[in-house]
Scaffold this motif. Structure first.
Motif, PDB file in Angstrom:
ATOM      1  N   SER A   1      41.558  42.255  42.666  1.00 34.32           N
ATOM      2  CA  SER A   1      41.861  42.689  41.311  1.00 34.32           C
ATOM      3  C   SER A   1      41.963  44.203  41.191  1.00 34.32           C
ATOM      4  CB  SER A   1      40.787  42.168  40.344  1.00 34.32           C
ATOM      5  OG  SER A   1      39.498  42.526  40.787  1.00 34.32           O
ATOM      6  N   VAL A   2      41.802  44.925  42.322  1.00 33.55           N
ATOM      7  CA  VAL A   2      42.007  46.370  42.341  1.00 33.55           C
ATOM      8  C   VAL A   2      43.323  46.703  43.035  1.00 33.55           C
ATOM      9  CG1 VAL A   2      41.118  48.582  43.170  1.00 33.55           C
ATOM     10  CG2 VAL A   2      39.527  46.834  42.352  1.00 33.55           C
ATOM     11  N   VAL A   3      43.492  46.165  44.240  1.00 31.63           N
ATOM     12  CA  VAL A   3      44.611  46.560  45.088  1.00 31.63           C
ATOM     13  C   VAL A   3      45.959  46.087  44.552  1.00 31.63           C
ATOM     14  CG1 VAL A   3      45.561  46.466  47.423  1.00 31.63           C
ATOM     15  CG2 VAL A   3      43.089  46.542  47.079  1.00 31.63           C
ATOM     16  N   ALA A   4      46.069  44.804  44.240  1.00 30.82           N
ATOM     17  CA  ALA A   4      47.356  44.243  43.821  1.00 30.82           C
ATOM     18  C   ALA A   4      47.906  44.895  42.549  1.00 30.82           C
ATOM     19  CB  ALA A   4      47.228  42.733  43.633  1.00 30.82           C
TER      20      ALA A   4
ATOM     21  N   SER B   1      48.958  36.949  38.129  1.00 34.73           N
ATOM     22  CA  SER B   1      48.623  35.676  38.778  1.00 34.73           C
ATOM     23  C   SER B   1      47.624  35.875  39.905  1.00 34.73           C
ATOM     24  CB  SER B   1      49.896  34.994  39.305  1.00 34.73           C
ATOM     25  OG  SER B   1      50.640  35.862  40.135  1.00 34.73           O
ATOM     26  N   THR B   2      47.721  37.014  40.606  1.00 33.91           N
ATOM     27  CA  THR B   2      46.751  37.297  41.667  1.00 33.91           C
ATOM     28  C   THR B   2      45.345  37.432  41.094  1.00 33.91           C
ATOM     29  OG1 THR B   2      48.457  38.500  42.902  1.00 33.91           O
ATOM     30  CG2 THR B   2      46.181  38.846  43.581  1.00 33.91           C
ATOM     31  N   VAL B   3      45.225  38.174  39.989  1.00 31.60           N
ATOM     32  CA  VAL B   3      43.923  38.387  39.359  1.00 31.60           C
ATOM     33  C   VAL B   3      43.357  37.081  38.821  1.00 31.60           C
ATOM     34  CG1 VAL B   3      42.793  39.466  37.370  1.00 31.60           C
ATOM     35  CG2 VAL B   3      44.305  40.816  38.824  1.00 31.60           C
ATOM     36  N   LEU B   4      44.206  36.274  38.201  1.00 31.51           N
ATOM     37  CA  LEU B   4      43.739  34.996  37.659  1.00 31.51           C
ATOM     38  C   LEU B   4      43.277  34.058  38.770  1.00 31.51           C
ATOM     39  CD1 LEU B   4      46.398  34.400  34.846  1.00 31.51           C
ATOM     40  CD2 LEU B   4      43.981  34.968  34.553  1.00 31.51           C
ATOM     41  N   LEU B   5      44.021  34.019  39.867  1.00 32.28           N
ATOM     42  CA  LEU B   5      43.616  33.179  40.999  1.00 32.28           C
ATOM     43  C   LEU B   5      42.304  33.676  41.603  1.00 32.28           C
ATOM     44  CD1 LEU B   5      47.033  32.589  42.794  1.00 32.28           C
ATOM     45  CD2 LEU B   5      45.589  30.839  41.765  1.00 32.28           C
ATOM     46  N   ALA B   6      42.163  35.005  41.727  1.00 40.06           N
ATOM     47  CA  ALA B   6      40.921  35.561  42.264  1.00 40.06           C
ATOM     48  C   ALA B   6      39.746  35.253  41.344  1.00 40.06           C
ATOM     49  CB  ALA B   6      41.062  37.075  42.442  1.00 40.06           C
ATOM     50  N   SER B   7      39.996  35.218  40.043  1.00 47.04           N
ATOM     51  CA  SER B   7      38.931  34.916  39.090  1.00 47.04           C
ATOM     52  C   SER B   7      38.509  33.455  39.168  1.00 47.04           C
ATOM     53  CB  SER B   7      39.401  35.237  37.670  1.00 47.04           C
ATOM     54  OG  SER B   7      38.456  34.814  36.707  1.00 47.04           O
ATOM     55  N   VAL B   8      39.480  32.560  39.238  1.00 48.44           N
ATOM     56  CA  VAL B   8      39.189  31.129  39.226  1.00 48.44           C
ATOM     57  C   VAL B   8      38.625  30.659  40.567  1.00 48.44           C
ATOM     58  CG1 VAL B   8      40.208  28.836  39.041  1.00 48.44           C
ATOM     59  CG2 VAL B   8      40.900  30.639  37.457  1.00 48.44           C
TER      60      VAL B   8
ATOM     61  N   ARG C   1      35.784  33.680  41.958  1.00 48.48           N
ATOM     62  CA  ARG C   1      34.778  34.077  40.974  1.00 48.48           C
ATOM     63  C   ARG C   1      34.726  35.592  40.756  1.00 48.48           C
ATOM     64  NH1 ARG C   1      35.187  29.287  39.340  1.00 48.48           N
ATOM     65  NH2 ARG C   1      33.782  27.685  40.139  1.00 48.48           N
ATOM     66  N   GLU C   2      35.853  36.278  40.989  1.00 49.72           N
ATOM     67  CA  GLU C   2      35.900  37.693  40.660  1.00 49.72           C
ATOM     68  C   GLU C   2      35.989  37.833  39.140  1.00 49.72           C
ATOM     69  OE1 GLU C   2      38.796  40.035  42.642  1.00 49.72           O
ATOM     70  OE2 GLU C   2      37.968  39.694  44.638  1.00 49.72           O
ATOM     71  N   ARG C   3      35.170  38.713  38.605  1.00 52.33           N
ATOM     72  CA  ARG C   3      35.080  38.847  37.152  1.00 52.33           C
ATOM     73  C   ARG C   3      36.295  39.577  36.586  1.00 52.33           C
ATOM     74  NH1 ARG C   3      30.663  42.571  33.927  1.00 52.33           N
ATOM     75  NH2 ARG C   3      31.425  42.143  31.813  1.00 52.33           N
ATOM     76  N   ILE C   4      36.848  39.043  35.507  1.00 55.64           N
ATOM     77  CA  ILE C   4      37.898  39.727  34.758  1.00 55.64           C
ATOM     78  C   ILE C   4      37.233  40.501  33.625  1.00 55.64           C
ATOM     79  CG2 ILE C   4      39.951  39.480  33.320  1.00 55.64           C
ATOM     80  CD1 ILE C   4      40.698  37.022  34.842  1.00 55.64           C
ATOM     81  N   HIS C   5      37.311  41.821  33.657  1.00 54.30           N
ATOM     82  CA  HIS C   5      36.702  42.649  32.627  1.00 54.30           C
ATOM     83  C   HIS C   5      37.512  42.570  31.334  1.00 54.30           C
ATOM     84  CE1 HIS C   5      33.799  44.548  35.366  1.00 54.30           C
ATOM     85  NE2 HIS C   5      34.772  44.498  36.271  1.00 54.30           N
ATOM     86  N   GLY C   6      36.884  43.013  30.271  1.00 57.86           N
ATOM     87  CA  GLY C   6      37.542  42.938  28.965  1.00 57.86           C
ATOM     88  C   GLY C   6      38.868  43.659  28.923  1.00 57.86           C
ATOM     89  N   TRP C   7      38.916  44.860  29.527  1.00 58.17           N
ATOM     90  CA  TRP C   7      40.178  45.613  29.497  1.00 58.17           C
ATOM     91  C   TRP C   7      41.255  44.946  30.343  1.00 58.17           C
ATOM     92  CZ3 TRP C   7      35.636  48.344  31.166  1.00 58.17           C
ATOM     93  CH2 TRP C   7      35.410  48.327  32.552  1.00 58.17           C
TER      94      TRP C   7
END
Length: 275
Positions: free
Chosen positions: A87-90, A241-248, A251-257
């Protein structure tokens, strides 16, 4: 049609990046990149042979230049995904991916409507918000650098693919995919990393081939139906989609921002589609 193809490209890129990050954590990121890009190259070459066309020399040249940029980009992207948070690199890579072709498109004559232009404007804070992660881990900071370098490579990939003629067929795409393998190899060699695939795990990256071909082919045909400045910015929303997949799945946390960034991304797509 251009918006739908751009979204398909973004989805395929996002899923491919997620899988690339997973495979790179288990094996060498450089070897994963070589296997994945080779798989895409073989598939795209077979597709080009089936679709009988006669591209011009300029189209083939643009395809080769796109491949060099793509190979450079994917090498650093996978290295970053293997050593830092997805969720940082992509998302950071997406900033350069969008910015370079948008600037080139506007300079060379793209004239989006004011509504579509507003959507382009919204896309950049969307990417920035999704990218914003508070983290002092040195390894994650290295991921930021890799993300920036990947963005430059992908920005060049999109820019050169956008110059391919409408009737060129799939040969420029095949040239791009094959050349990208050499781009990865050259980058790995210069940096002193082993790129020859070793071990059974690295061959899992073969499944990324169809995703890579889908992503680039969708982008290529999207540029035939729409402006480069619009198509590139929509396709560059692939980190969502990368961030959402990493979250689901991880279990990488999606911050509010980041959630706000996802909303901005949806708004950007809606405005561009409306415009």
């Amino acid at each position: 049609m251009a918006i739908a193809l751009s979204l398909l490209s973004a989805l395929a890129y996002g899923v491919s990046d997620f899988l690339g990050g997973i495979f790179a954590k288990r094996s060498s990121s450089w070897q994963v990149a070589v296997v994945g890009q080779t798989s895409s190259g073989v598939i795209s070459l077979l597709a080009a042979l089936i679709v009988a066309t006669t591209p011009g020399s300029a189209d083939l040249m643009y395809g080769a230049l796109a491949g060099l940029g793509g190979g450079f980009g994917v090498a650093f992207l996978y290295r970053g995904l293997a050593t830092a948070r997805m969720s940082v690199v992509a998302p950071i890579s997406a900033i350069g991916t969008a910015l370079i072709p948008v600037v080139v498109g506007l300079v060379t004559g793209d004239r989006p409507s004011w509504v579509a232009m507003l959507g382009i404007v919204f896309a950049f804070p969307a990417i920035a918000l999704i990218s914003r992660v508070v983290d002092d881990n040195p390894a994650h900071q290295g991921g930021v650098i890799d993300g920036v370098l990947a963005g430059v490579g992908f920005g060049l990939l999109f820019t050169f693919l956008g110059q391919v003629g409408d009737d060129a067929g799939l040969y420029p795409l095949a040239i791009s995919q094959v050349t990208s393998v050499f781009g990865v190899i050259v980058t790995a060699t210069v940096l002193g990393h082993a790129w020859v695939p070793r071990g059974r795990r690295v061959w899992s990256a073969l499944v990324m081939g169809p995703l890579g071909v889908t992503a680039q082919a969708a982008f290529l045909y999207a540029t035939h139906h729409g402006l480069l400045s619009i198509v590139s910015v929509i396709s560059s929303l692939y980190p969502a989609s990368t961030v959402l997949l990493a979250s689901v799945l991880l279990r990488e946390r999606i911050h509010g921002w980041q959630g706000v960034g996802l909303v901005f991304a949806a708004l950007a797509v809606a405005l561009v589609a409306w415009g």
